[in-house]
Design a protein around this motif. Sequence first.
Motif, mmCIF file in Angstrom:
data_model
loop_
_atom_site.group_PDB
_atom_site.id
_atom_site.type_symbol
_atom_site.label_atom_id
_atom_site.label_comp_id
_atom_site.label_asym_id
_atom_site.label_seq_id
_atom_site.Cartn_x
_atom_site.Cartn_y
_atom_site.Cartn_z
ATOM 1 N N ALA A 78 51.091 44.774 39.655
ATOM 2 C CA ALA A 78 52.167 45.773 39.677
ATOM 3 C C ALA A 78 53.115 45.608 38.500
ATOM 4 O O ALA A 78 53.824 46.547 38.134
ATOM 5 N N ARG A 81 51.116 47.598 33.186
ATOM 6 C CA ARG A 81 50.946 49.054 33.111
ATOM 7 C C ARG A 81 49.635 49.368 32.432
ATOM 8 O O ARG A 81 49.291 48.718 31.465
ATOM 9 N N VAL A 83 49.275 50.409 36.317
ATOM 10 C CA VAL A 83 49.005 49.655 37.544
ATOM 11 C C VAL A 83 47.645 50.016 38.156
ATOM 12 O O VAL A 83 46.877 49.115 38.511
ATOM 13 N N THR A 141 54.025 51.670 43.954
ATOM 14 C CA THR A 141 54.375 51.725 42.535
ATOM 15 C C THR A 141 54.196 53.120 41.967
ATOM 16 O O THR A 141 54.550 53.363 40.824
#
Length: 180
Positions: A78, A81, A83, A141
């Motif tokens: 998480a 990037r 995710v 997320t």
Amino acid sequence: MRKKHVLGFFDELLRTPAFVFLCAMFLCGALAGGMTGLIAGEGDDAIHLAALLSALPEQAGRCVLGAVLWIALPVLCALLRPVPLFLAGLCAARGFVLALTVAVGIGQKESLLLSVLATGLPAVLAVPALLAACTMVWCVTDPSGGKTLLQSCRIPYVICIVLAALSALLRVLLAAWWLG
């Protein structure tokens, strides 16, 4: 009238597109791991995976730590990037390792039942826990979700960790029973 499920939170997770995608990625990894394990030759390092099952009862702590680590990794994903890419990679990697271990045992004929018992049966608990943990992290997320992991998924995530630890203990007990 709606059906009431005991674990209603997990019922909602099963209906998300993220869960379906992560299951597909797990299966892709499992297919690749299975094919790799079946063609593993005598000199390959994959053969050593089956040999590690015989040392499993003495390594119970490491086995539990490894199982819990698989469930903790989605939280670390998480932080990266994008995710979903890292979560999909994690599910594929877990599928690969699991299928590779079972396939090497199948290829070695003498450890076939040990491989299925000590790897396949505990995976019935560990794999759904990993897929649920990854789906939770993906959903919270997501920019449209707006909730944090600790607020919305604390208890279900702990349930996933407990299931992973139980699967590792089951794996150790089955290996000890088989070898003892």
